[in-house]
Design an enzyme around this catalytic site. Structure first.
Site, short mmCIF file in Angstrom:
data_model
loop_
_atom_site.label_atom_id
_atom_site.label_comp_id
_atom_site.label_asym_id
_atom_site.label_seq_id
_atom_site.Cartn_x
_atom_site.Cartn_y
_atom_site.Cartn_z
N ASP A 1 10.40 -33.45 19.50
CA ASP A 1 11.84 -33.64 20.49
C ASP A 1 12.75 -34.50 19.11
O ASP A 1 13.81 -34.44 19.78
CB ASP A 1 11.67 -33.94 21.60
CG ASP A 1 11.23 -35.74 21.16
OD1 ASP A 1 10.58 -35.75 20.38
OD2 ASP A 1 10.87 -36.83 21.72
N GLY A 2 12.49 -33.43 18.13
CA GLY A 2 14.10 -34.48 16.86
C GLY A 2 13.28 -35.93 17.23
O GLY A 2 14.77 -36.16 16.84
N GLY B 1 12.78 -40.03 13.46
CA GLY B 1 13.27 -40.65 12.66
C GLY B 1 14.06 -41.72 13.46
O GLY B 1 14.00 -42.99 13.03
N ASP C 1 3.19 -33.45 9.48
CA ASP C 1 2.97 -34.17 10.98
C ASP C 1 4.72 -35.42 10.71
O ASP C 1 4.59 -35.68 9.91
CB ASP C 1 2.37 -34.68 11.14
CG ASP C 1 2.08 -35.71 12.41
OD1 ASP C 1 2.97 -35.13 13.31
OD2 ASP C 1 2.14 -36.83 12.07
N PRO C 2 5.55 -35.52 11.35
CA PRO C 2 6.42 -36.48 11.40
C PRO C 2 5.61 -37.89 11.00
O PRO C 2 6.31 -38.39 9.95
CB PRO C 2 7.51 -35.94 12.44
CG PRO C 2 6.77 -35.02 13.45
CD PRO C 2 5.80 -34.97 13.01
N HIS D 1 13.14 -31.74 26.26
CA HIS D 1 13.75 -33.00 25.43
C HIS D 1 14.10 -32.10 24.02
O HIS D 1 13.94 -32.69 22.73
CB HIS D 1 12.43 -34.19 24.59
CG HIS D 1 12.68 -34.49 25.85
ND1 HIS D 1 10.84 -34.10 27.29
CD2 HIS D 1 12.31 -35.50 27.01
CE1 HIS D 1 10.79 -34.57 28.12
NE2 HIS D 1 11.66 -35.51 27.72
P1 ADP Z 1 7.65 -39.07 20.84
O1 ADP Z 1 6.59 -37.90 20.45
O2 ADP Z 1 6.72 -39.25 21.74
O3 ADP Z 1 8.52 -38.59 20.78
P2 ADP Z 1 7.39 -39.89 18.16
O4 ADP Z 1 8.56 -38.62 17.47
O5 ADP Z 1 8.32 -40.34 17.62
O6 ADP Z 1 7.18 -38.92 19.83
O7 ADP Z 1 6.16 -39.56 17.53
C1 ADP Z 1 5.37 -38.23 16.70
C2 ADP Z 1 4.26 -39.25 16.11
O8 ADP Z 1 3.79 -39.95 16.85
C3 ADP Z 1 4.10 -36.88 15.89
O9 ADP Z 1 4.20 -36.87 14.63
C4 ADP Z 1 2.11 -37.89 15.70
O10 ADP Z 1 1.99 -38.42 14.64
C5 ADP Z 1 1.76 -39.05 16.30
N1 ADP Z 1 1.95 -38.85 17.53
C6 ADP Z 1 1.06 -38.02 18.51
N2 ADP Z 1 0.36 -38.23 19.45
C7 ADP Z 1 -0.15 -39.14 19.43
C8 ADP Z 1 -1.27 -39.86 19.56
N3 ADP Z 1 -2.10 -39.14 20.56
N4 ADP Z 1 -1.77 -40.36 18.63
C9 ADP Z 1 -1.58 -41.06 17.48
N5 ADP Z 1 -0.33 -40.04 16.98
C10 ADP Z 1 -0.04 -39.64 17.90
MG MG Z 2 9.30 -37.36 18.83
#
Ligand code: ADP
Ligand code: MG
Length: 568
Positions: free
Chosen positions: A392-393, A396, A550-551, A215
């Site tokens: 994985d960017g 947003g 953290d994003p 990813h």
């Molecule tokens: P993905 O990781 O599926 O690509 P996103 O990029 O939209 O999803 O979101 C990433 C964010 O999700 C992270 O920065 C973190 O804040 C949050 N996150 C990831 N895993 C968890 C978790 N187990 N519990 C709470 N928040 C989480």
């Molecule tokens: Mg992501």
């Protein structure tokens, strides 16, 4: 670079539509993905694969006899939503239960697990099976990410289903196949999301990133780029070191191109891999070289070994007939399966009207949601860049897609006269569905929980709002299982809910209490920069993320702050 794009946000949907058009005899589109266009024998286990799009042939290219019955297609690199997974499973189900197969990513685990619960209520037994083959991502097999090992592991599952095995047996042999599957990959360059201007990561000239993610997650370490033989030797050495002692002597080998590495290079590398494995005493059984699990336009390749026993070998060699992967034949005498007739109808939920007071609260909430959409669009690029550091960017993009989908559904529900509780529940479901990904599942669950707390009759007082926020954060915690300090959005959400509850209990007005909660959350989000990620995608890259907030925590503050700026 992905050169040929219409609307980048619709890219995954356009891909699916074209794929289904091209293979009308084999697949048909359903909400959330695609299923076989042909009848499945009654009682056969339905194998439903999935994950984000951007990996073709994984996963829709594997729909067909001998492999998958359906594929759930999320947005590019974003896990699909639970309701999409449930929808595809419903359409694929032939009375024998469903096995969901996907790579081990937090978002996929959350969403597919929820789909299992949804299907159970409808009397459909479903189970999840995560592929964990990437040896670079963890020393513990069960905690590894899933990459190109998807192909052999799902091939085993599909063959077992086609042979009429029970759900228990298909699940058992697929787990066993996963336990015996090991992959290591390298990247020469990163990939670029459709519509984006820069790749998600870059590899320095003359270097090779070891331990690629599919990813656009950056490699886990960099080494100098050698000749094809040196690269192959390095990969084989790492693979051999990761194999268990009882490795047997027969192995299915896959050299997998990531999307922008020529087949010619793949064959050169495979030649050396084969030589080395044979020198180790292995017999290669029906090896595969080609693009099976790609990562858009990423340059790189991986080597996968699945250690065979008699049972796995028989299933690995069994015939398969899918758009992207064919092997053997089902026999001249076997008639092609008939085209399936109707697809099951989606249930339409009834909407109850809310009280007048609750309807005006809903209108206010909807106005805030419209503002949230604008704010997230404004910060989309910044959140994407933060997520690209160790994830994985797509954060947003995911937040914008979630909020837009939520607002669209919210306006529809409001026109039907729903109260605040129903509005938030529907908005939450739509958010999870439109965003996909980990954060989409969590925001969706949070909004649904808040809606359940607020109901459709009262106009909520400050105390009700504080309680609804606490319920929302509790739902996120319950689903994501992250603790304070794990470097996730919980680091902002938990103090937010706590401060809000404290200040409201102390007699502050809602706007004032909310502002204090935003301040606390904002400070906590900034403080995540110093932490190492322990949950989600970023945990594999724990060190990379230090120094960057953290994003998910940052976007949480953006959302919360929007609400107060409007309230105040
Ligand atoms: P993905 O990781 O599926 O690509 P996103 O990029 O939209 O999803 O979101 C990433 C964010 O999700 C992270 O920065 C973190 O804040 C949050 N996150 C990831 N895993 C968890 C978790 N187990 N519990 C709470 N928040 C989480
Ligand atoms: Mg992501």
């Amino acid at each position: 670079m992905t050169h040929l794009v219409n609307d980048p946000k619709k890219f995954a949907a356009d891909v699916l539509a074209g794929f289904v058009r091209a293979h009308q005899d084999r697949v048909m589109a359903v909400h959330g993905g695609a299923v076989r266009a042909t009848e499945t024998p009654q009682g056969e286990v339905a194998l439903v694969l999935g994950g984000g799009s951007g990996h073709y042939p994984a996963f829709a290219g594997w729909i067909g006899e001998g492999m998958a019955h359906g594929a759930v297609c999320g947005n590019i690199f974003a896990s699909p939503s639970a309701s999409q997974a449930a929808s595809v499973a419903r359409a694929a189900h032939a009375g024998g239960g469903v096995l969901f197969g996907f790579g081990n990513y937090a978002g996929d685990v959350l969403q597919f697990s929820r789909a299992v619960e949804m299907l159970a209520k409808e009397g459909i037994e479903a189970r999840i099976l995560t592929v964990t083959d990437d040896i670079a991502s963890s020393d513990v097999h069960a905690e590894r990410r899933g990459i190109a090992g998807d192909l052999p592991v799902f091939k085993i599952a599909g063959a077992a289903a086609a042979q009429g095995w029970s759900l228990d047996d298909v699940e058992r042999v697929t787990k066993h196949a996963n336990d015996r599957t090991f992959t290591i990959g390298v990247a020469m360059s990163g990939c670029t999301l459709p519509g984006a201007e820069a790749p998600l990561f870059t590899v320095a000239e003359g270097s090779l990133a070891i331990g690629l993610g599919i990813h656009g997650e950056p490699g886990l370490s960099e080494v100098p780029l050698g000749s094809a033989q040196e690269v192959a030797d390095d990969l084989v050495d790492r693979l051999l070191a990761a194999l268990p002692e009882d490795r047997g002597s027969r192995v299915a080998v896959l050299v997998n191109g990531l999307g922008a590495t020529t087949y010619e290079e793949q064959f050169v590398v495979f030649g050396r891999v084969a030589e080395r494995l044979e020198a180790e005493g292995f017999t290669l059984v029906a090896p595969e070289v080609g693009e099976h699990v790609t990562s858009l336009d990423m340059a790189g390749l991986s080597v996968t070994a699945m250690l065979l026993d008699d049972e796995l070998e028989q299933l690995w060699l069994a015939p398969i007939d899918t758009p992207a992967f064919r092997r053997g034949s089902f026999g001249a005498t076997a008639a092609a399966p008939p085209r399936r007739r109707a697809l099951p109808q989606e249930a339409v939920a009834e909407r109850a009207a809310g009280s007048e007071a609750s309807q005006s609260a809903a209108a206010l909430a909807l106005g805030l949601l419209d503002d949230v959409v604008l704010v997230l669009k404004e910060h989309e690029a910044e959140l994407g860049a933060l997520d690209a550091v160790a994830g994985d960017g797509d954060h947003g993009q995911g937040m914008v897609l979630g909020a837009v989908g939520a607002a669209d559904r919210g306006h529809e529900a409001a026109r039907a006269g729903v109260g605040l509780g129903t509005l938030l529940r529907e908005v939450g479901e739509a958010w999870a569905e439109s965003a996909g990904g980990t954060s989409g599942a969590l925001w969706g669950a949070a909004l649904v929980a808040a809606g359940e707390r607020l109901g459709d009759t009262e106009s909520p007082a400050a105390g009700d709002v504080a309680e609804a926020v606490s319920s929302a954060v509790a739902a996120m915690k319950e689903m994501g299982k992250a603790e304070l300090g794990d470097k996730t959005m919980m680091d902002a959400a938990i103090p937010f809910a706590e401060v809000l509850a404290e200040r409201v209990a102390a007699g502050d007005g809602l706007a004032q209490a909310w502002q204090a909660a935003v301040d606390a959350a904002s400070e906590a989000a900034d403080a995540t920069a110093a932490l190492q990620a322990k949950k989600g995608r970023a945990k594999t890259h724990g060190d990379h993320s230090v120094g960057h907030a953290d994003p998910g925590a940052v976007s949480f503050v953006h959302v919360a702050r929007t609400v107060v700026s409007k309230e105040a």
